[in-house]
Design a protein around this motif. Structure first.
Motif, PDB file in Angstrom:
ATOM      1  N   UNK A   1       0.823  -1.211   0.000  1.00 34.41           N
ATOM      2  CA  UNK A   1       0.000   0.000   0.000  1.00 34.41           C
ATOM      3  C   UNK A   1       0.856   1.258   0.000  1.00 34.41           C
ATOM      4  N   UNK A   2       1.975   1.168   0.737  1.00 32.49           N
ATOM      5  CA  UNK A   2       2.875   2.320   0.795  1.00 32.49           C
ATOM      6  C   UNK A   2       3.475   2.585  -0.576  1.00 32.49           C
ATOM      7  N   UNK A   3       3.939   1.482  -1.243  1.00 33.09           N
ATOM      8  CA  UNK A   3       4.554   1.629  -2.574  1.00 33.09           C
ATOM      9  C   UNK A   3       3.539   2.197  -3.554  1.00 33.09           C
ATOM     10  N   UNK A   4       2.304   1.719  -3.494  1.00 30.23           N
ATOM     11  CA  UNK A   4       1.282   2.198  -4.416  1.00 30.23           C
ATOM     12  C   UNK A   4       0.963   3.661  -4.134  1.00 30.23           C
ATOM     13  N   UNK A   5       0.850   4.010  -2.830  1.00 32.14           N
ATOM     14  CA  UNK A   5       0.558   5.398  -2.476  1.00 32.14           C
ATOM     15  C   UNK A   5       1.628   6.323  -3.032  1.00 32.14           C
ATOM     16  N   UNK A   6       2.911   5.923  -2.915  1.00 30.46           N
ATOM     17  CA  UNK A   6       4.016   6.727  -3.433  1.00 30.46           C
ATOM     18  C   UNK A   6       3.908   6.842  -4.952  1.00 30.46           C
ATOM     19  N   UNK A   7       3.611   5.695  -5.586  1.00 27.34           N
ATOM     20  CA  UNK A   7       3.521   5.702  -7.055  1.00 27.34           C
ATOM     21  C   UNK A   7       2.395   6.614  -7.514  1.00 27.34           C
ATOM     22  N   UNK A   8       1.225   6.533  -6.810  1.00 23.64           N
ATOM     23  CA  UNK A   8       0.102   7.379  -7.161  1.00 23.64           C
ATOM     24  C   UNK A   8       0.472   8.854  -7.003  1.00 23.64           C
ATOM     25  N   UNK A   9       1.282   9.129  -5.982  1.00 22.09           N
ATOM     26  CA  UNK A   9       1.681  10.515  -5.738  1.00 22.09           C
ATOM     27  C   UNK A   9       2.787  10.962  -6.687  1.00 22.09           C
ATOM     28  N   UNK A  10       3.252  10.146  -7.541  1.00 25.68           N
ATOM     29  CA  UNK A  10       4.257  10.492  -8.556  1.00 25.68           C
ATOM     30  C   UNK A  10       5.677  10.247  -8.105  1.00 25.68           C
ATOM     31  N   UNK A  11       5.814   9.741  -6.885  1.00 29.09           N
ATOM     32  CA  UNK A  11       7.176   9.457  -6.410  1.00 29.09           C
ATOM     33  C   UNK A  11       7.592   8.069  -6.867  1.00 29.09           C
ATOM     34  N   UNK A  12       7.999   8.022  -8.094  1.00 27.56           N
ATOM     35  CA  UNK A  12       8.307   6.748  -8.722  1.00 27.56           C
ATOM     36  C   UNK A  12       9.516   6.065  -8.115  1.00 27.56           C
TER      37      UNK A  12
END
Ligand code: C2E
Ligand code: CA
Ligand code: CA
Length: 681
Positions: free
Chosen positions: A147-158
């Motif tokens: 969930x953390x990785x997805x949240x970061x990805x959604x926020x653009x922090x690839x």
């Protein structure tokens, strides 16, 4: 073995049956049989049901296992797909597409939870439970990273998302996948085992079923065989009870009538006699009244046992009831034979009886009816025997009485004769008489036949016809015959010494005498004692004696021949097919029966037959004697036929020894020539 087993089964059964009345016994047999059938049915049905259950169980287990395998595979598959989606969320630039993938990612999680719940509902092994717990623990670690990785990805922090994915989320998810793989392996193993167990349970159930129904079948067969046997025996026993007397086990009136009828038919065919004895114990009522009924029954039983012992297997002993018995003597050819059995019955019944600790005596009155004399059928014979029995009672009991008065007289006479005979033997009243046989070539007396006479103190000289049967029946003939033989041998020696060199004596042997075991020893001893040479002793035997047992007769004759005596077949031509058997008997002489000579001067066939017998005799190398020559007319014909030796009243009747010297002195040549028609000598 099987039948022995059955037999062992039926003994205790039979013993127990003794206490049950017949119909109860049969009813219980049938009931037992029905119960047995039900048992077989029950065992078979239970077995089949059991088999069905294990089969259904096996099916369930198989289905369950399949389901379990499918679910565990699906869990692995969903987890792997979620990992793939995770990657795809990371690497998808288009926000709409990414949202769709994320949605799918979340759906996979829900699906997984659903499948896992399904899985949990199934029966699980402890290992599976443990692995599922482990999976939940690991998932709880992996999900927050994801969930953390997805949240970061959604926020653009690839970069941040990638770092968490690689360092935390993927390894944690891998641990989950590994556990799921392990779970799959465990599920695989547990389902295999469950299926194997179910199958073996089914197999053993089937085996048990086979064994049970096999056993039931076997027991069924055993019971069926036992039941059939017992029912058969019960039937036979019922029949036995209907035809036999319960107290003594002897045939009852019903069976007696049947058997007597058969005996009459046989006697009629073979021209024989039957004696029916009606036996009634004397004063039996007294026994019952004074000693009690139990003692009376015991007496009846003992009498029955004695009667059964006396008779031959063809004869019949039956009980009519009370103290009345019937004894049937079948296949008799003389009344004397029947009376002989009656004597034995009287003697046997008169023996003391032991009942309890008492000894006492009884006697019987016996009435006798004789077939065909006193009746041609069962009813008449029994009725007349009964009448005769009452007559015996009237005359004072303890006696027998024949139905026919004339026969009673004869039997009484015979009894008297027998008594006289026994005294006569002691006093030496049986004497040898002699009758010469003349050789027609030498005109000399060649042989003298010994014929016995009884010098009866009151009745004068008696011929064998009157007493020979009695001598034979009582066995006294053996003793009398031995004495005569000794005397005749001595006589012959003295005649030889007085000038009759080469003279021989011919001695008749009856059946009893011939079949005496020690005949040869007796003969040899007598010859030695009297110094008569063996070839001077001839024995005369009738064919009927020899025919009794041809092989044994031949042996016996050979044994006699070894001693050196000579043998003649007496009364030749009157017996059965004598010609056929003649060559088996190593005899020396044929004596042609008087029958052929009787009318030889009137009937040309008799002459022809006599001539034929002479020719046969000659061809067998035998000497021929013709007996019963009474007239010159007969002698002339015999002379013409070529006869060697003749005997008969023409020359002399049987005479006492002292009278023989005169016969030796006579000039037979002259006497015969004188009477012959001129020119034939
Ligand atoms: P068998 O052996 O056939 O004896 C011949 C019988 O015929 C004798 O009768 C004799 O007297 C009789 N006989 C002889 N010549 C004439 C004749 O010309 N005309 C007629 N009508 N009769 C003649 P017997 O002595 O009464 O004996 C009868 C039978 O008794 C004998 O028949 C023999 O079988 C038997 N028997 C006689 N004596 C003895 C003996 O010592 N022991 C044994 N076991 N049996 C004997
Ligand atoms: Ca004879
Ligand atoms: Ca004869």
């Amino acid at each position: 073995m099987f039948s022995r087993f059955l037999a062992s089964l039926s003994i205790p059964l039979a013993a127990s049956r003794a206490y049950l009345p017949g119909h109860v016994w049969q009813l219980s047999l049938v009931a037992g049989f029905a119960v047995q059938l039900l048992l077989i049915l029950f065992v078979t049905l239970t077995g089949l049901d059991q088999l069905d259950a294990t089969e259904r169980h096996m099916q369930n287990v198989t289905e369950e296992s399949m389901r379990k395998l499918e679910l565990s595979k699906t869990m692995g598959f969903l987890a792997r797909e979620r990992t793939m989606n995770l990657f795809m969320v990371m690497h998808t630039a288009d926000p709409f597409e990414r949202d769709a993938i994320y949605l799918h990612f979340e759906q996979l999680a829900n699906k997984f939870v659903g499948v896992r719940r399904e899985f949990l509902k199934l029966p699980l092994t402890p290992t599976e439970h443990r692995l599922l717990e482990e999976q939940r623990r690991l998932s709880r670690i992996a999900v927050p990273y994801q969930e953390e990785a997805i949240a970061l990805a959604m926020a653009g922090n690839k970069a941040g998302a990638g770092a968490i994915l690689l360092d935390q989320a993927i390894p944690a998810q891998n641990a989950v996948l590994e556990t799921l793989a392990e779970l799959d392996g465990a599920t695989h193993q547990s389902t295999q085992e469950a299926i194997r167990e179910a199958r073996s349970a089914h197999d053993s159930a089937r085996l048990q079923m086979y064994a049970l129904s096999g056993m039931a079948l076997l027991i069924g067969i055993v019971v069926a065989v036992v039941v059939v046997r017992l029912i058969g025996r019960a039937g036979r026993e019922r029949e036995h009870m209907a035809t036999h007397d319960a107290l003594t086990g002897l045939p009852n009136r019903l069976l007696l009538m049947g058997r007597l009828e058969q005996a009459i038919a046989r006697a009629q065919r073979q021209n024989l006699m039957i004696g029916v004895m009606f036996i009634d114990l004397d004063r039996f009522k007294l026994v019952n009244d004074t000693l009690g009924h139990a003692a009376g029954d015991e007496l009846i039983r003992q009498v029955a046992a004695r009667l059964s012992r006396i008779v031959r297997s063809d004869d019949i002993v039956a009980r009519l009831g009370g103290d009345e018995f019937i004894v049937v003597v079948s296949d008799a050819d003389k009344v004397g034979q029947i009376i002989h059995v009656v004597d034995k019955v009287v003697e046997s019944i008169g023996q003391p009886y032991r009942i309890g600790d008492r000894e006492f005596f009884t006697s019987a009155s016996i009435g006798i009816g004789i077939y065909p004399h006193d009746g041609a059928d069962t009813d008449d014979l029994l009725k007349n025997a009964d009448t005769a029995m009452y007559h015996a009672k009237e005359l004072g009991r303890n006696r027998y009485q024949l139905f026919d008065t004339e026969m009673n007289i004869k039997v009484a006479q015979r009894l008297e004769l027998e008594t006289d005979m026994r005294y006569g033997i002691e006093r030496g009243e049986f004497r040898p008489y002699y009758q010469p046989q003349i050789n027609l070539s030498t005109h000399r007396i060649q042989v003298v036949e010994v014929l016995m006479r009884w010098q009866h103190p009151t009745r004068g000289t008696l011929l064998p016809a009157i007493y020979l049967d009695l001598l034979e029946d009582t066995g006294c003939i053996v003793e009398v015959g031995r004495k005569l033989l000794r005397e005749a041998c001595r006589q012959c020696v003295s005649w030889q010494a007085a000038g009759q060199a080469g003279l021989a004596i011919a001695v008749n042997l009856s059946s009893k005498e011939f079949w005496q075991e020690d005949l040869c020893q007796t003969v040899a001893a007598t010859l030695a004692e009297t110094t008569l040479s063996p070839q001077s002793l001839h024995f005369e035997l009738t064919e009927s004696i020899l025919m009794l047992d041809i092989d044994q007769a031949v042996d016996k004759i050979k044994e006699l021949k070894r001693i050196g005596v000579r043998l003649a077949v007496d009364d030749f031509g009157t017996g059965y097919s004598s010609l056929a058997h003649l060559k088996h008997f190593p005899v020396d002489t044929l004596k042609i029966d008087r029958y052929f000579v009787k009318d030889i001067d009137r009937q040309s066939t008799d002459a022809a037959i006599t001539q034929a017998i002479l020719a046969l005799s000659e061809s067998l190398g035998l000497e021929t004697v013709i007996e019963g020559v009474e007239s010159m007319a007969q002698l002339n014909i015999l002379h013409d036929i070529g006869c060697d030796i003749v005997q008969g009243f023409l020359f002399s009747e049987p005479v006492p020894g002292e009278a023989m010297s005169a016969l030796f002195e006579r000039d037979w040549a002259a006497e015969i020539a004188q009477d012959r028609p001129a020119g034939t000598a």
